[in-house]
Scaffold this motif. Structure first.
Motif, PDB file in Angstrom:
ATOM      1  N   ARG A 193       0.826  -1.210   0.000  1.00  0.00           N
ATOM      2  CA  ARG A 193       0.000   0.000   0.000  1.00  0.00           C
ATOM      3  C   ARG A 193       0.862   1.263   0.000  1.00  0.00           C
ATOM      4  N   ASN A 226      -6.312  -0.878  -1.492  1.00  0.00           N
ATOM      5  CA  ASN A 226      -6.540  -0.175  -0.229  1.00  0.00           C
ATOM      6  C   ASN A 226      -7.534  -0.941   0.642  1.00  0.00           C
ATOM      7  N   TRP A 271      -5.874  -3.737   2.478  1.00  0.00           N
ATOM      8  CA  TRP A 271      -5.179  -3.229   3.668  1.00  0.00           C
ATOM      9  C   TRP A 271      -6.174  -2.969   4.804  1.00  0.00           C
ATOM     10  N   ILE A 272      -7.288  -2.325   4.465  1.00  0.00           N
ATOM     11  CA  ILE A 272      -8.292  -2.015   5.490  1.00  0.00           C
ATOM     12  C   ILE A 272      -8.844  -3.299   6.103  1.00  0.00           C
ATOM     13  N   LYS A 295      -6.097  -5.209   8.151  1.00  0.00           N
ATOM     14  CA  LYS A 295      -5.752  -4.468   9.360  1.00  0.00           C
ATOM     15  C   LYS A 295      -6.780  -4.759  10.450  1.00  0.00           C
ATOM     16  N   ARG A 349     -12.790   6.560   2.940  1.00  0.00           N
ATOM     17  CA  ARG A 349     -11.748   5.637   3.411  1.00  0.00           C
ATOM     18  C   ARG A 349     -11.203   4.793   2.267  1.00  0.00           C
ATOM     19  N   ARG A 350     -12.126   4.276   1.458  1.00  0.00           N
ATOM     20  CA  ARG A 350     -11.708   3.407   0.364  1.00  0.00           C
ATOM     21  C   ARG A 350     -10.851   4.190  -0.620  1.00  0.00           C
TER      22      ARG A 350
END
Lengths: 314, 477
Positions: A92, A111, A114-115, A118, B50-51
């Protein structure tokens, strides 16, 4: 494009591939841990650590290989720079650096990976959640790949991404096979003998090749067949030859675009030619370990040559 | 800080509870919506941001977590006629700023005329000796300007400060609009809103128009220079580069080759015509400015002075962000345009002047005191919300270095409703429109970035201190 961005794309996809491969190794390890005795499970976890080169670091902070210690370390170990979480974080970070080279879809799926990880890796690994996390990692990797296939222009950016993917994958195939070779064949005379099916299954499973191999070989498990399949099959996307062919075609595309070749082209063309012309018996005769060691060294040299040819670093 | 009274101006509803005409269309639509659905949409907005990764890092926060700037889904609406006056005022101000910058780096007529004290320049770090006598390509100093406005009544708009150094926030203006159009497409068929989406193209054109004539490029090569991914505005840098189709470079990608600034590409070094820099002057050239800096491009100022590259905004423009200079802006506008300012300044006391200092010290509890070189809401005193001890400590700092501060009254900022769990609720706002300057024209995007204090009664809109943003509409009328 900027050399720094080419470098970022290349490494973004190397890290993604590495995260995915590490998840596959853990998945194969989990299968064995669930179906064999405790002792076999510990051996298997250790071999997964050795394959990824994380054994020494692990031993500094752990006494045993039992339970979920190894998956926890490899997925989210705080002091482990090779953890899957760290790989995804690195991917990322690189993606942020090269964001202007990525389509929105590729950036967003990466992304989201990663979210999602996490949040899933915020708490320790248990037998129960490991079964959710590993497929999630693979699924997310597939989504990023799909977004790339479906939305990225087939230009130099795409080529650098593919070079990263296949160089990493080639290295990973070599490592997996090398470690298993030592675990499975303590004695060179055993090459070609009957084998522990479960272990070889694990190798194939960690490379997502079990189904393809069975289909091609009517279910027979033997070291020669599997070695040939993983190193020389030109159809299997996780064979060494397939990866090197892809390196060759992507470098050829770049050479056509740029109207010039560098050292990397020559090295990869030579490697591809050798794999086309080599028979599995020659490899076994000369020594699988020697062959793989040479392949791993070559992967490093090719990576450096690409970085130099395309001015990744000042 | 909180407003002392409830007498502030609400932009949606008048004192009798009637909806003002600019908000008619929106309010009709809003009253038609299901509240539960609106609440669900509100949640969707956050995951969208966020995305997309529209996040920022807050300086000085240890864990380095990425944060979102809160987005409020109720638009801030400005009528066409209000906007015409605002944009006329901004254009006038931006013209004056460029004339001022040219003057102070050349003949300094404003000082000879006695309208600005010499020490405003001589004692100011933002005044760059390297720019003296130099003509930037196209004569443009401030290619991109963000002007912060506040409103206190129906026709009362004031300029709170200029951001001529490296104004940020335009990506939020664009993403807020995009988010609104994804969430409420039907709204845009019912209310005629002027588009903002062409900003990146206008920026690219504007920058291209400022390319150095000597390099003779038909299609100038533009690059956005960023400090890198750890900068709080990195998202914006990558967003703008992406939208303009420009390269996003860092100093370590650049090198001086044959009198040009060149970037390291996979094919070798390639010359750049225009650098839209998002780094401070200090980090441009270690040879010229800051020998300690690892971030700059050694020799870039020599190339610039030889006409080999355009740097936007020009080095040395930061002086016009200075809050002491700001206090002279009405004079500056009159001096260079010969006109009365369309937009007024907020009343400002220069603490360097003994009478003003005395007044400020006597009235600290009612005033806002700012550092002349500060930004982002750091290092300021907000009298009405400060404790006695804080005021006392600040008074000492003020007495020790009065020239370092200016003071302003606590303004009763206008409010616009935000969406809360219990419906619409008024919150204080400001507005940052963006102006693009090229030798051919000044182009001002209709609207800008509305910053909103999310806490009830709060007057602090800075994103570094918990403020949010809103989509800003200028109506087609």
């Amino acid at each position: 494009m900027l050399g720094r961005h080419a470098n970022g794309i290349f490494w973004m996809f190397r890290y993604l591939e590495r995260a995915e491969n590490t998840a596959r190794l853990l998945d194969a390890g989990l299968q064995i841990a669930l179906t064999s005795g405790v002792e076999a499970a510990d051996d298997e976890w250790r071999s997964v650590l050795v394959t990824t080169g994380q054994d020494a670091l692990y031993s500094q902070s752990h006494e045993t290989y039992s339970g979920m210690q190894v998956p926890d370390f490899m997925l989210r170990g705080r002091d482990n720079p090779g953890s899957i979480m760290q790989m995804v974080e690195n991917a990322r970070t690189n993606a942020r650096e090269v964001r202007t080279s990525l389509t929105r879809e590729v950036w967003e799926t990466n992304n989201e990976t990663w979210i999602a990880l996490k949040s899933m890796l915020a708490t320790p690994i248990t037998e129960r959640n490991l079964g959710d996390i590993l497929p999630l990692t693979r699924r997310q990797a597939a989504l990023v790949r799909g977004a790339m296939e479906g939305t990225m222009l087939r230009n130099e950016i795409y080529n650098f991404a593919r070079l990263g993917t296949f160089l990493e994958r080639a290295d990973n195939i070599a490592r997996t096979l090398d470690v298993k070779y030592y675990v499975l064949l303590p004695n060179i005379s055993m090459v070609g003998s009957d084998l522990d099916n479960k272990q070889w299954e694990a190798v194939l499973r960690s490379l997502s090749g079990i189904r393809a191999y069975r289909w091609l070989n009517a279910g027979r498990m033997d070291a020669r067949g599997i070695t040939s399949f993983l190193l020389l099959d030109r159809r299997f996307p996780r064979s060494l030859r397939f990866c090197v062919d892809k390196l060759e075609s992507n470098l050829r595309f770049l050479a056509e675009e740029y109207g010039a070749e560098g050292r990397s082209h020559e090295m990869v063309r030579e490697a591809a030619r050798e794999l086309r012309e080599t028979h599995v018996d020659e490899i076994i005769e000369q020594g699988l370990h020697q062959f793989i060691t040479a392949a791993k060294t070559r992967a490093v040299e090719i990576s450096n040559a690409i970085a130099e040819d395309y001015r990744f670093i000042a | 800080m909180t407003s002392g009274t409830n007498a502030h101006f609400d932009e949606m509803v008048d004192g009798q509870g009637n909806v003002r005409s600019a908000y008619d269309g929106y309010r009709t639509w809003y009253d038609d919506q299901d509240q539960r659905w609106l609440r669900a949409q509100n949640g969707r907005a956050e995951s969208f941001f966020r995305r997309t990764g529209i996040t920022f890092n807050v300086y000085g926060e240890a864990d380095g977590e990425e944060r979102l700037i809160p987005f409020d889904m109720v638009p801030r609406i400005i009528s066409g006629s209000e906007w015409r006056r605002i944009s006329r005022g901004i254009e006038q101000r931006v013209k004056a700023l460029n004339a001022f910058l040219h003057d102070i780096y050349h003949k300094q007529e404003i000082i000879r005329a006695g309208r600005l004290p010499l020490n405003m320049l001589s004692q100011n770090d933002a005044f760059l000796q390297q720019m003296v006598g130099f003509n930037p390509p196209g004569g443009v100093y401030t290619h991109i300007v963000g002007v912060d406005l506040v409103r206190t009544g129906p026709d009362e708009f004031f300029v709170l400060e200029e951001n001529a150094r490296t104004p940020s926030g335009v990506s939020y203006m664009l993403e807020n609009r995009e988010t609104m159009m994804v969430m409420f497409p039907d709204l845009f068929t019912q209310v005629p809103v002027r588009p903002v989406q062409d900003y990146p193209q206008r920026l690219a054109t504007s920058l291209a128009n400022c390319a150095p004539p000597a390099t003779g490029s038909d299609e100038p090569v533009i690059a956005v220079l960023t400090p890198g991914i750890y900068n709080s505005a990195y998202y914006e840098h990558s967003f703008l580069a992406d939208q303009m189709g420009a390269e996003l470079v860092q100093a370590n990608d650049l090198r001086i080759i044959d009198g040009r600034v060149a970037m390291r590409t996979t094919r070798g070094y390639k010359a750049i015509d225009v650098i839209y820099r998002r780094v401070d002057d200090d980090f441009l050239d270690p040879l010229t400015f800051n020998p300690e800096s690892m971030l700059g491009v050694p020799g870039i100022m020599d190339v610039y002075r030889a006409g080999g590259v355009t740097i936007a905004n020009a080095p040395g423009t930061g002086i016009s962000d200075d809050k002491a200079i700001y206090s002279y802006m009405p004079d500056i506008v009159r001096f260079y345009t010969g006109e009365k300012p369309v937009l007024d300044n907020v009343e400002t006391w220069r603490c360097s002047e003994p009478d003003a200092l005395k007044y400020v010290l006597d009235n600290l509890a009612d005033l806002v005191v700012k550092e002349v070189h500060g930004s982002g809401g750091y290092g300021m005193l907000i009298g009405p919300t400060a404790t006695k001890a804080e005021i006392k400590a600040f008074a000492e700092k003020l007495k020790a270095k009065p020239g370092n501060y200016i003071a302003q009254p606590t303004l009763s900022l206008s409010t616009v409703p935000i969406f809360t769990k219990s419906g619409l609720a008024p919150r204080h706002v400001d507005l940052r429109p963006f102006a693009l300057v090229s030798p051919r024209e000044i182009s001002i995007t209709p609207g800008g970035l509305t910053r909103v204090a999310m806490r009830k009664g709060s007057l602090v809109v800075n994103s570094s201190q918990g403020g949010g943003t809103k989509d800003t509409w200028v109506l087609e009328d």
